[in-house]
Design a protein around this motif. Structure first.
Motif, mmCIF file in Angstrom:
data_model
loop_
_atom_site.group_PDB
_atom_site.id
_atom_site.type_symbol
_atom_site.label_atom_id
_atom_site.label_comp_id
_atom_site.label_asym_id
_atom_site.label_seq_id
_atom_site.Cartn_x
_atom_site.Cartn_y
_atom_site.Cartn_z
ATOM 1 N N SER A 15 -10.179 1.369 0.128
ATOM 2 C CA SER A 15 -9.848 0.283 -0.792
ATOM 3 C C SER A 15 -10.602 0.424 -2.100
ATOM 4 O O SER A 15 -10.132 -0.033 -3.149
ATOM 5 C CB SER A 15 -10.168 -1.072 -0.151
ATOM 6 N N ILE A 163 -2.018 -6.609 -2.206
ATOM 7 C CA ILE A 163 -1.748 -7.087 -0.842
ATOM 8 C C ILE A 163 -2.548 -6.263 0.178
ATOM 9 O O ILE A 163 -3.097 -6.815 1.142
ATOM 10 C CB ILE A 163 -0.237 -7.016 -0.538
ATOM 11 N N ILE A 164 -2.611 -4.959 -0.041
ATOM 12 C CA ILE A 164 -3.412 -4.104 0.843
ATOM 13 C C ILE A 164 -4.872 -4.537 0.803
ATOM 14 O O ILE A 164 -5.549 -4.626 1.842
ATOM 15 C CB ILE A 164 -3.276 -2.622 0.428
ATOM 16 N N GLN A 165 -5.377 -4.822 -0.386
ATOM 17 C CA GLN A 165 -6.770 -5.255 -0.532
ATOM 18 C C GLN A 165 -6.996 -6.601 0.165
ATOM 19 O O GLN A 165 -8.011 -6.789 0.837
ATOM 20 C CB GLN A 165 -7.124 -5.390 -2.014
ATOM 21 N N SER A 167 -5.374 -7.737 2.677
ATOM 22 C CA SER A 167 -5.338 -7.477 4.123
ATOM 23 C C SER A 167 -6.690 -7.000 4.619
ATOM 24 O O SER A 167 -7.156 -7.399 5.703
ATOM 25 C CB SER A 167 -4.264 -6.424 4.444
ATOM 26 N N VAL A 170 -9.132 -9.858 5.057
ATOM 27 C CA VAL A 170 -8.975 -10.540 6.351
ATOM 28 C C VAL A 170 -9.712 -9.777 7.451
ATOM 29 O O VAL A 170 -10.428 -10.362 8.272
ATOM 30 C CB VAL A 170 -7.481 -10.694 6.703
ATOM 31 N N VAL A 171 -9.544 -8.445 7.467
ATOM 32 C CA VAL A 171 -10.224 -7.616 8.473
ATOM 33 C C VAL A 171 -11.741 -7.755 8.341
ATOM 34 O O VAL A 171 -12.463 -7.909 9.337
ATOM 35 C CB VAL A 171 -9.805 -6.137 8.319
#
Length: 400
Positions: A15, A163-165, A167, A170-171
């Motif tokens: 990321s 959006i990937i970031q 996500s 959340v992890v």
């Protein structure tokens, strides 16, 4: 658990690499939408790099106050929000405002994760960590290329990476309790290692260190290494579009191959070090980068330009880690920790200043000067490293 947790850290470093190649690959298209000149990308990149320097220097005290896990979580949230802001930007001024949290988030997570892995995992994990940065930097131009080619939208590319970031945020939130638990199971392997660049610089005596023969040339090598790496990533696509009439989507895809070369080169270099010295690896890397620059400079068919970018990436890949690894042998272990900090600070300076300077040149003249400037940067880096080698050889001869 520690192995799975290490995967989470690697994902965080992916990321970190994702935003680094987005601006350069999107700029040939997005600059028209925000009403900016071709050289304005350098200003945005300078603000991002400035934020990176500030947050990386503050990371040591932040780690002590709130912990690495919290810093990583907050930083990823900052970068995700900034990338979403980029996708909505109506003007250059908005991009510059969004560049501030993007830089602050990137610098903090970079320094914090490097320090965490260095203290709680073995050395080879650090090599793979930087390889995963390359994975992220390779993915983002591919994503941008897809959306420019299929949807004619650079904004969708930024939104997708945001959006990937988010996500990952959340992890990281779900795994936050694991940071302290894993740290207890993996006690620090380098208790005396300074927390960050700020700690290294604070205790150093600049006049004493700069008097060491070869130090100034070593600093110059770091300055121009980061200058050329960032300049290619930021301006490579604009050169392909503006000087060689490559389509924007194809140019973005080719820049991903440049970052792919860095990723592959660093992975392979980890094994090559068993057979070759750092000095030999650095020389080979510089020669490959020069070959790649010459391909971009010469009037070759456009199909060969891709190989030039890949060669530059492969050549640059092992130079930075090898230069860092050489520091104790070159200047003594008693100076290496402090000098490591100076080298990193000067490297950030190269990232901050040299790409925008080329942007000014391109605005005033032509983007066609791109390969010439890249070759000049690589030649100065090579001359600097060879000057250090010559000084060390003289020193060795006197002691024989």
């Amino acid at each position: 658990m520690a192995t799975w947790f290490l995967i989470i850290i690697y994902l965080a470093f992916i990321s970190l690499g994702l935003p680094d190649a987005l601006l350069g690959s999107a700029w040939p298209v997005m600059r028209f939408d925000v009403g900016a000149s071709i050289g304005s990308a350098g200003l945005v990149a300078m603000v991002i790099a400035g934020g990176t320097i500030v947050s990386s220097l503050a990371s040591g005290s932040l780690v002590k106050k709130i912990g690495t896990g919290n810093i990583t979580l907050i930083s990823c949230f900052l970068t995700a929000g900034a990338l979403l802001g980029f996708s909505l930007s109506p003007s250059l001024a908005w991009l510059i405002v969004m560049a501030i949290p993007l830089g602050l988030g990137a610098g903090a997570v970079d320094a914090a994760l490097n320090h965490y892995v260095a203290n709680h995992y073995k050395a080879h994990h650090m090599s793979w960590l930087h390889c995963f940065w390359g994975v992220g930097a390779t993915m983002s131009p591919i994503i941008m290329s897809f959306f420019i080619a299929n949807h004619n939208s650079w904004r969708s590319g930024y939104t997708t990476v945001a959006i990937i970031q988010f996500s990952l945020v959340v992890v990281l939130l779900l795994t936050l309790p694991l940071w302290k638990r894993v740290a207890k199971e993996h006690p620090s392997t380098e208790e005396t290692e300074p927390a960050n660049v700020a700690d290294l610089i604070t205790d150093a005596k600049p006049t004493k260190l700069l008097r060491l023969r070869g130090v100034k040339f070593s600093l110059a090598a770091f300055l121009f290494y980061c200058g050329v790496e960032t300049t290619v990533g930021l301006w490579g696509a604009s050169f392909l579009v503006g000087a060689r009439a490559i389509t924007p989507e194809m140019a973005a895809g080719w820049i991903s191959l440049y970052f792919g070369g860095i990723t592959l080169g660093r992975f392979v270099a980890g094994f090559v070090t068993f057979k070759m010295s750092n000095r030999t690896i650095i020389r080979i890397g510089q020669l490959l980068a020069i070959m790649g620059g010459l391909i971009l400079f010469l009037p070759v068919p456009n199909g060969l330009l891709m190989s030039g970018l890949i060669l530059i990436g492969l050549g640059l890949a092992p130079i930075y880690p090898a230069l860092l690894h050489e520091t104790p042998d070159r200047f003594g272990k008693e100076h290496s920790a402090k000098l490591m900090g100076y080298q990193m600070a000067v490297a950030y300076t190269g990232t901050t200043l040299l790409p925008p300077l080329f942007g000014v040149l391109a605005s005033q003249t032509s983007i066609g000067w791109f390969p010439v400037v890249i070759l000049i940067f690589v030649f100065i880096m090579m001359l600097s490293t060879e000057r250090v080698n010559h000084i060390l050889q003289q020193r060795k001869s006197r002691h024989v």
